[in-house]
Design a protein around this motif. Structure first.
Motif, PDB file in Angstrom:
ATOM      1  N   LEU A 119       0.836  -1.201   0.000  1.00  0.00           N
ATOM      2  CA  LEU A 119       0.000   0.000   0.000  1.00  0.00           C
ATOM      3  C   LEU A 119       0.868   1.247   0.000  1.00  0.00           C
ATOM      4  N   LEU A 126       1.966   6.795  -6.867  1.00  0.00           N
ATOM      5  CA  LEU A 126       0.949   7.815  -7.117  1.00  0.00           C
ATOM      6  C   LEU A 126       1.470   9.227  -6.841  1.00  0.00           C
ATOM      7  N   ALA A 132       3.949  12.248   3.795  1.00  0.00           N
ATOM      8  CA  ALA A 132       2.501  12.199   3.590  1.00  0.00           C
ATOM      9  C   ALA A 132       1.998  10.752   3.611  1.00  0.00           C
ATOM     10  N   ARG A 136      -1.031   9.472   5.773  1.00  0.00           N
ATOM     11  CA  ARG A 136      -2.250   9.179   5.006  1.00  0.00           C
ATOM     12  C   ARG A 136      -2.518   7.689   4.845  1.00  0.00           C
TER      13      ARG A 136
ATOM     14  N   PHE B  92      -6.437   1.276  -0.970  1.00  0.00           N
ATOM     15  CA  PHE B  92      -6.320   1.680   0.426  1.00  0.00           C
ATOM     16  C   PHE B  92      -7.595   1.278   1.162  1.00  0.00           C
ATOM     17  N   HIS B  94      -8.818   1.869   3.985  1.00  0.00           N
ATOM     18  CA  HIS B  94      -9.504   2.825   4.855  1.00  0.00           C
ATOM     19  C   HIS B  94     -10.135   3.962   4.069  1.00  0.00           C
ATOM     20  N   PHE B 103      -6.695   9.839  -4.558  1.00  0.00           N
ATOM     21  CA  PHE B 103      -5.544   9.817  -3.636  1.00  0.00           C
ATOM     22  C   PHE B 103      -4.326  10.556  -4.185  1.00  0.00           C
ATOM     23  N   GLY B 104      -3.953  10.249  -5.422  1.00  0.00           N
ATOM     24  CA  GLY B 104      -2.723  10.810  -5.985  1.00  0.00           C
ATOM     25  C   GLY B 104      -2.865  12.261  -6.413  1.00  0.00           C
ATOM     26  N   LYS B 106      -4.250  14.543  -4.632  1.00  0.00           N
ATOM     27  CA  LYS B 106      -4.200  15.384  -3.442  1.00  0.00           C
ATOM     28  C   LYS B 106      -2.788  15.365  -2.880  1.00  0.00           C
ATOM     29  N   ARG B 107      -2.196  16.556  -2.752  1.00  0.00           N
ATOM     30  CA  ARG B 107      -0.874  16.650  -2.125  1.00  0.00           C
ATOM     31  C   ARG B 107      -1.065  16.953  -0.642  1.00  0.00           C
ATOM     32  N   GLY B 108       0.027  16.948   0.084  1.00  0.00           N
ATOM     33  CA  GLY B 108      -0.062  17.295   1.495  1.00  0.00           C
ATOM     34  C   GLY B 108      -0.326  16.091   2.379  1.00  0.00           C
ATOM     35  N   TRP B 109      -0.539  16.356   3.657  1.00  0.00           N
ATOM     36  CA  TRP B 109      -0.566  15.302   4.665  1.00  0.00           C
ATOM     37  C   TRP B 109      -1.949  14.764   4.963  1.00  0.00           C
ATOM     38  N   PHE B 110      -2.947  15.198   4.188  1.00  0.00           N
ATOM     39  CA  PHE B 110      -4.287  14.706   4.469  1.00  0.00           C
ATOM     40  C   PHE B 110      -4.894  14.038   3.242  1.00  0.00           C
ATOM     41  N   ASN B 111      -5.683  13.027   3.485  1.00  0.00           N
ATOM     42  CA  ASN B 111      -6.361  12.345   2.399  1.00  0.00           C
ATOM     43  C   ASN B 111      -7.517  13.194   1.903  1.00  0.00           C
ATOM     44  N   PRO B 112      -7.925  12.963   0.656  1.00  0.00           N
ATOM     45  CA  PRO B 112      -9.106  13.681   0.180  1.00  0.00           C
ATOM     46  C   PRO B 112     -10.306  13.345   1.069  1.00  0.00           C
ATOM     47  N   ARG B 153      -7.587   4.800 -10.381  1.00  0.00           N
ATOM     48  CA  ARG B 153      -6.625   5.463  -9.504  1.00  0.00           C
ATOM     49  C   ARG B 153      -5.305   5.687 -10.231  1.00  0.00           C
TER      50      ARG B 153
END
Lengths: 223, 233
Positions: A119, A126, A132, A136, B92, B94, B103-104, B106-112, B153
């Motif tokens: 994963l 990706l 991150a 995430r 993924f 979760h 998923f790809g 979106k940058r940064g430390w949080f998921n969409p 994805r």
């Protein structure tokens, strides 16, 4: 009665801080041990697990040697920053943190090892950065196991007696936590105070264990 | 797609060693690497994606050097802009179908977020018949739906090439046939170059514009490769 609530508040503060500290350290060390191969990894794991099996008084003694006024870390802290940890609630936090530490990093390591590495690879391809990916993918998937460990650590820190007494002593309102207050009350023959304290402690521990049980890994296998 | 690969890698497992030595150039849009399990197919695909680092050699894609041991170049997987379809899809668990696809992007430390709007995600949900499943979790999907989610994805980021690791192996035979047709049609429509690895001769027949037979870590000479009926126009 007044002092019982003071002791409870102090216990919750000490256990809360110790758990927070362990959240950072335990998760960090658990992740390191799960993901990085290095010489002495198993030895480090063993050393860090020691607090689980060693008598808390022995740990307390080690801590005194380390952070006491004449300990090498303690002397440095005192000379450089004027910080003294002995007989303070912060000293109690350190004692409780160390005693509870294996309860966090062990399940954290297991939880990280259980995360499917594929994963993380998928996330890499990706285009998502390594930091991150940790926040995430890895952490969300390992989170339940870590949380269960944190709750156990909180309960353990709440009940900490030996190491705390050695390092922080038993100053009412300052370092006298719930479990130490119970001991003092019994010693002083104040059975009614002891009864109240024991009841409070039991209820708090039950609540924590119930919460931990709900988060046990078996329940989340199919999430 | 211009793909130029010349890599060597030695792997040790206990007392056994495995030598991977793969060299080929291709300008084909559809490359199939064919070989039995343990022949080094997956390793080759991982090397292209940057998930396995070869000991020696180079990998070039459309003129860009992705890896060159001599020059000390080793682009991170994040920088290679390829799509990768894992054998068991690696969705993924979760995140919902929509979040997986986004998923790809979106940058940064949080998921969409679950309700995050994205035209690109909507487009791919539609294109792969997943719109009605957007809020499902991967655990609730059938094999074909999982594969379509994984494809969406990978494709939403508009990769330079799509790498497919035994894409149909996890499916039952009837579904396998249908998904093969779907992928065939999709690839023709999008004209996204692909490298597919498989041990199934059926895949070779459908996708093999250029076929490389891999055996014990080595590419077999062309005459030994099973050549499909359809050759590039």
């Amino acid at each position: 009665m007044e002092s019982a609530w003071t002791a409870l508040a102090l216990s919750l503060k000490v256990a809360g801080c110790a758990t927070l500290l362990n959240l950072l350290l335990g998760v960090g060390v658990g992740f390191l041990l799960a993901r990085v191969r290095f010489v002495g990894r198993d030895l480090l794991d063993t050393v860090l697990t020691l607090p689980m099996v060693m008598p808390p008084t022995v740990l307390g003694f080690y801590l005194l040697v380390l952070v006491g006024r004449r300990g090498w870390l303690g002397a440095w802290l005192h000379d450089s920053f004027g910080i003294n940890l002995i007989f303070t609630w912060q000293g109690a936090v350190i004692a409780a943190s160390i005693v509870a530490f294996p309860l966090v990093f062990k399940p954290a390591r297991a939880a990280f090892e259980a995360v499917d590495g594929q994963l993380e690879q998928a996330a890499r391809v990706l285009g998502v950065s390594e930091a991150a990916i940790f926040f995430r993918v890895t952490l969300p998937l390992a989170w339940r196991g870590i949380l269960a460990g944190l709750l156990l650590a909180f309960a353990r820190a709440l009940g900490e007696f030996g190491a705390t007494l050695m390092v922080a002593g038993s100053i009412p309102g300052k370092t006298q936590t719930l479990s130490i207050a119970v001991y003092e009350a019994v010693q002083a023959g104040q059975d009614d105070v002891a009864n109240t304290l024991v009841l409070i402690t039991s209820v708090v521990c039950m609540v924590v264990l119930l919460a931990a049980g709900r988060l046990a890994p078996g329940r989340i296998a199919n999430q | 797609m211009q793909l130029d690969i010349d890599i060597r890698k030695t792997l040790h497992s206990g007392k056994r060693t495995f030598q991977l030595q793969v060299r080929f150039q291709s300008v084909s849009q559809r490359i199939v690497i064919f070989g039995p399990s343990g022949s080094g197919k997956s390793l080759t695909l991982k090397a292209i994606a940057g998930l396995m680092r070869p000991d020696h050699g180079h990998i070039r894609l459309d003129g860009e050097t992705l890896f060159d041991a001599g020059a000390g170049i080793d682009l991170a997987p994040q920088a290679r802009k390829v799509g990768y379809l894992f054998q068991d899809y690696a969705l993924f668990p979760h995140l919902s179908v929509r979040q997986n696809i986004g998923f790809g992007l979106k940058r940064g430390w949080f998921n969409p977020r679950a309700a995050e709007k994205s035209e690109a995600v909507d487009y791919w949900l539609e294109a792969l018949h997943l719109s009605h499943l957007a809020h499902q979790m991967p655990g609730e999907l059938s094999g074909g739906q999982r594969q379509r989610t994984a494809l969406a994805r990978a494709l939403v980021a508009e990769p330079r090439a799509l790498l497919l690791d035994e894409p149909f192996a996890a499916l039952d035979p009837l579904l396998r046939q249908r998904m093969r047709e779907e992928l065939d049609e999709l690839q023709r429509r999008l004209q996204v170059p692909m490298v597919l690895i498989t041990h199934d001769p059926e895949d070779v027949a459908v996708f093999g514009e250029q076929v490389l037979a891999l055996h014990d870590g080595m590419i077999a000479p062309p005459e030994a490769s099973p050549q499909p009926g359809v050759l590039p126009a």
